[in-house]
Design a protein around this motif. Structure first.
Motif, PDB file in Angstrom:
ATOM      1  N   SER A  72       0.824  -1.217   0.000  1.00  7.82           N
ATOM      2  CA  SER A  72       0.000   0.000   0.000  1.00  7.82           C
ATOM      3  C   SER A  72       0.857   1.266   0.000  1.00  7.82           C
ATOM      4  N   ASN A  73       2.077   1.176   0.477  1.00 10.22           N
ATOM      5  CA  ASN A  73       2.965   2.335   0.456  1.00 10.22           C
ATOM      6  C   ASN A  73       3.367   2.712  -0.966  1.00 10.22           C
ATOM      7  N   VAL A  74       3.179   1.776  -1.874  1.00 12.28           N
ATOM      8  CA  VAL A  74       3.476   2.031  -3.286  1.00 12.28           C
ATOM      9  C   VAL A  74       2.211   2.458  -4.022  1.00 12.28           C
ATOM     10  N   VAL A  75       1.207   1.574  -4.058  1.00 12.76           N
ATOM     11  CA  VAL A  75       0.007   1.800  -4.859  1.00 12.76           C
ATOM     12  C   VAL A  75      -0.828   2.947  -4.308  1.00 12.76           C
ATOM     13  N   ASN A  76      -0.804   3.143  -3.021  1.00  9.92           N
ATOM     14  CA  ASN A  76      -1.598   4.196  -2.398  1.00  9.92           C
ATOM     15  C   ASN A  76      -1.233   5.585  -2.889  1.00  9.92           C
ATOM     16  N   LYS A  77      -0.044   5.740  -3.445  1.00 11.30           N
ATOM     17  CA  LYS A  77       0.410   7.052  -3.920  1.00 11.30           C
ATOM     18  C   LYS A  77       0.178   7.261  -5.415  1.00 11.30           C
ATOM     19  N   LEU A  78      -0.365   6.257  -6.074  1.00  9.72           N
ATOM     20  CA  LEU A  78      -0.544   6.340  -7.529  1.00  9.72           C
ATOM     21  C   LEU A  78      -1.912   6.927  -7.856  1.00  9.72           C
ATOM     22  N   THR A  79      -2.019   8.228  -7.760  1.00  9.10           N
ATOM     23  CA  THR A  79      -3.307   8.901  -7.963  1.00  9.10           C
ATOM     24  C   THR A  79      -3.751   8.917  -9.419  1.00  9.10           C
ATOM     25  N   ASN A  80      -2.828   8.670 -10.353  1.00 10.41           N
ATOM     26  CA  ASN A  80      -3.173   8.662 -11.781  1.00 10.41           C
ATOM     27  C   ASN A  80      -3.383   7.247 -12.319  1.00 10.41           C
ATOM     28  N   LEU A  81      -3.264   6.256 -11.457  1.00  4.69           N
ATOM     29  CA  LEU A  81      -3.361   4.866 -11.905  1.00  4.69           C
ATOM     30  C   LEU A  81      -4.759   4.566 -12.452  1.00  4.69           C
ATOM     31  N   GLN A  82      -4.789   3.983 -13.649  1.00  2.00           N
ATOM     32  CA  GLN A  82      -6.048   3.617 -14.292  1.00  2.00           C
ATOM     33  C   GLN A  82      -6.222   2.106 -14.421  1.00  2.00           C
ATOM     34  N   VAL A  83      -5.109   1.384 -14.519  1.00  2.00           N
ATOM     35  CA  VAL A  83      -5.157  -0.069 -14.673  1.00  2.00           C
ATOM     36  C   VAL A  83      -4.167  -0.716 -13.712  1.00  2.00           C
ATOM     37  N   LEU A  84      -4.661  -1.643 -12.909  1.00  3.63           N
ATOM     38  CA  LEU A  84      -3.787  -2.477 -12.085  1.00  3.63           C
ATOM     39  C   LEU A  84      -4.137  -3.929 -12.366  1.00  3.63           C
ATOM     40  N   SER A  85      -3.178  -4.665 -12.901  1.00  6.04           N
ATOM     41  CA  SER A  85      -3.379  -6.072 -13.218  1.00  6.04           C
ATOM     42  C   SER A  85      -2.369  -6.897 -12.426  1.00  6.04           C
ATOM     43  N   ALA A  86      -2.866  -7.644 -11.446  1.00  3.91           N
ATOM     44  CA  ALA A  86      -2.006  -8.416 -10.553  1.00  3.91           C
ATOM     45  C   ALA A  86      -2.477  -9.859 -10.465  1.00  3.91           C
ATOM     46  N   SER A  87      -2.911 -10.414 -11.572  1.00  2.00           N
ATOM     47  CA  SER A  87      -3.414 -11.784 -11.588  1.00  2.00           C
ATOM     48  C   SER A  87      -2.280 -12.792 -11.439  1.00  2.00           C
ATOM     49  N   ASN A  88      -2.660 -13.997 -11.028  1.00  2.00           N
ATOM     50  CA  ASN A  88      -1.706 -15.099 -10.913  1.00  2.00           C
ATOM     51  C   ASN A  88      -0.521 -14.771 -10.004  1.00  2.00           C
ATOM     52  N   ASN A  89      -0.853 -14.305  -8.817  1.00  2.00           N
ATOM     53  CA  ASN A  89       0.125 -14.143  -7.756  1.00  2.00           C
ATOM     54  C   ASN A  89      -0.323 -14.998  -6.568  1.00  2.00           C
ATOM     55  N   GLN A  90       0.062 -14.608  -5.388  1.00  2.00           N
ATOM     56  CA  GLN A  90      -0.336 -15.336  -4.185  1.00  2.00           C
ATOM     57  C   GLN A  90      -0.972 -14.387  -3.173  1.00  2.00           C
ATOM     58  N   LEU A  91      -1.682 -13.396  -3.677  1.00  2.00           N
ATOM     59  CA  LEU A  91      -2.311 -12.407  -2.813  1.00  2.00           C
ATOM     60  C   LEU A  91      -3.359 -13.059  -1.916  1.00  2.00           C
ATOM     61  N   GLN A  92      -3.368 -12.667  -0.657  1.00  2.00           N
ATOM     62  CA  GLN A  92      -4.318 -13.230   0.298  1.00  2.00           C
ATOM     63  C   GLN A  92      -5.390 -12.229   0.719  1.00  2.00           C
ATOM     64  N   THR A  93      -5.067 -10.955   0.679  1.00  2.00           N
ATOM     65  CA  THR A  93      -6.038  -9.925   1.039  1.00  2.00           C
ATOM     66  C   THR A  93      -5.635  -8.593   0.440  1.00  2.00           C
ATOM     67  N   LEU A  94      -6.593  -7.710   0.279  1.00  2.00           N
ATOM     68  CA  LEU A  94      -6.319  -6.324  -0.111  1.00  2.00           C
ATOM     69  C   LEU A  94      -6.671  -5.469   1.100  1.00  2.00           C
ATOM     70  N   GLY A  95      -5.643  -4.901   1.735  1.00  2.00           N
ATOM     71  CA  GLY A  95      -5.821  -4.147   2.965  1.00  2.00           C
ATOM     72  C   GLY A  95      -6.584  -2.855   2.773  1.00  2.00           C
ATOM     73  N   PRO A  96      -6.907  -2.157   3.871  1.00  2.00           N
ATOM     74  CA  PRO A  96      -7.775  -0.975   3.816  1.00  2.00           C
ATOM     75  C   PRO A  96      -7.185   0.222   3.092  1.00  2.00           C
ATOM     76  N   ASP A  97      -5.867   0.321   3.002  1.00  2.00           N
ATOM     77  CA  ASP A  97      -5.241   1.482   2.366  1.00  2.00           C
ATOM     78  C   ASP A  97      -4.518   1.117   1.080  1.00  2.00           C
ATOM     79  N   THR A  98      -4.983   0.079   0.404  1.00  2.00           N
ATOM     80  CA  THR A  98      -4.301  -0.375  -0.807  1.00  2.00           C
ATOM     81  C   THR A  98      -4.304   0.689  -1.892  1.00  2.00           C
ATOM     82  N   PHE A  99      -5.427   1.379  -2.072  1.00  2.00           N
ATOM     83  CA  PHE A  99      -5.549   2.347  -3.161  1.00  2.00           C
ATOM     84  C   PHE A  99      -5.591   3.774  -2.638  1.00  2.00           C
TER      85      PHE A  99
END
Length: 364
Positions: A72-99
């Motif tokens: 979240s310290n990375v993605v949370n700062k991407l205010t212009n982000l339009q596409v995030l594709s993170a398929s086929n990983n081992q993600l277990q949860t998306l925390g409260p401050d991810t975006f």
């Protein structure tokens, strides 16, 4: 529409070859402050450790890695982000401050992970989202709550396939008025409230296959006037009155295979579904007299037909295609019992010969 831009990017911006990169640090991108597209897919990346990234980034693809969390310290700062594709990983949860609290996110693909939860604090930050793909995770109905989805009014495509959803409420999709495609394939649904889809007046594709649905309540599809594709295969339906689909006059594809249906009034197809091009039903539902009526009715539109693999496909663009699985036994019985009658009928009416070929019963 950005969906078109995203699809164009997916086809033109090819993934890098697989490598053994295990992490990304700030120094690797320190001289790229204007970077807009970043593709780090197909690596062995386990984490993105930087606490500062690219302020101008619009498209970030990190598919096919080994990440267990999105920093979240990375993605949370991407205010212009339009596409995030993170398929086929081992993600277990998306925390409260991810975006970022304010962002331009339109496409989020976290399919094929190990997600069991998406914190509800994320949904108010995804109001611009048009495509959400969480296919092939372990999400339950606790994630697709009415309050969470109420924030996604711009959503156009929602893929919830291959999860652990066992319940849908009347209000679950109540605010998704712009939805055109809803995929609930391979969940644990046993029943659906009769008003669950009332708000989805723009829906064109609905996939309910591979659930445990036993009954289609009256009125369930009444507000789906734009529906073109409906898949209810591999459920536990014991009966289906096609009259309950009477408002779906634009229906082009209907798949009812692999249910427990014992009877289906196919004659209703002539009056209720003038645009139907694909019908997929089980062998036991085929009655020769009804099939004859249907073929006769559509004869003026079927210009040329060829049979291959159990599918009768027309070469003309606006004609009927009937996909029917038929066993060898049925074919032999029909050939023996009605050969003379069929021969006279075909010569008199000059109708095309229809050949039914066996199709394996376990097709999806």
């Amino acid at each position: 529409m950005f969906q078109t831009t995203y699809q164009h990017w997916r086809s033109d911006f090819s993934s890098p070859s697989p490598s053994d990169n295990a992490s990304i640090n700030r120094q690797q991108f320190i001289n790229l402050p204007k970077l807009k597209l970043l593709n780090i897919a197909n690596n062995s990346i386990k984490e993105i450790s930087d606490n500062h990234f690219f302020n101008e980034l619009e498209v970030f693809r990190c598919d096919n890695n080994q990440m267990t969390t999105i920093n979240s310290n990375v993605v949370n700062k991407l205010t212009n982000l339009q596409v995030l594709s993170a398929s086929n990983n081992q993600l277990q949860t998306l925390g409260p401050d991810t975006f970022a609290p304010t962002n331009k996110m339109e496409v989020l693909d976290v399919s094929s992970n190990n997600l069991t939860d998406i914190d509800r604090a994320n949904f108010p930050r995804l109001t611009n989202l048009t495509i959400l793909n969480v296919n092939n995770n372990s999400l339950s109905q606790e994630v697709i709550t009415c309050d969470n989805f109420n924030n996604l009014a711009n959503l156009n495509i929602l893929n919830l396939a291959h999860n652990r959803i066992s319940q849908i409420l009347n209000c679950t999709f109540a605010k998704l008025e712009n939805l055109s495609k809803l995929v609930l394939l391979a969940n644990q649904l046993e029943k659906i409230p009769p008003t669950a889809f009332d708000a989805l007046t723009k829906l064109q594709e609905l996939d309910l296959a591979q659930n445990q649905i036993r009954d289609i309540p009256e009125g369930l599809f009444n507000h789906l006037g734009e529906l073109k594709r409906l898949n209810m295969s591999n459920n536990m339906l014991t009966e289906l009155d096609l009259e309950r689909l009477s408002t779906n006059v634009n229906l082009m594809m209907l798949d009812l295979t692999h249910n427990n249906l014992t009877n289906l009034n196919l004659r209703l197809l002539k009056d209720k579904f003038p645009h139907l091009t694909v019908l997929d039903i089980d062998t036991r539902l085929i009655k020769c007299d009804e099939i004859s009526d249907i073929l006769t009715f559509f004869d003026s539109r079927v210009k040329s037909c060829s049979v291959s693999g159990g599918c009768c496909r027309s070469v003309s663009g606006n004609t009927l295609t009937i996909i029917i699985g038929v066993s060898v036994t049925v074919c032999l019985l029909v050939a023996i019992s009605v050969a003379i009658i069929c021969g006279k009928f075909c010569r008199a009416r000059k109708e095309p010969v229809i050949v039914f070929l066996p199709v394996p019963q376990n097709q999806n």
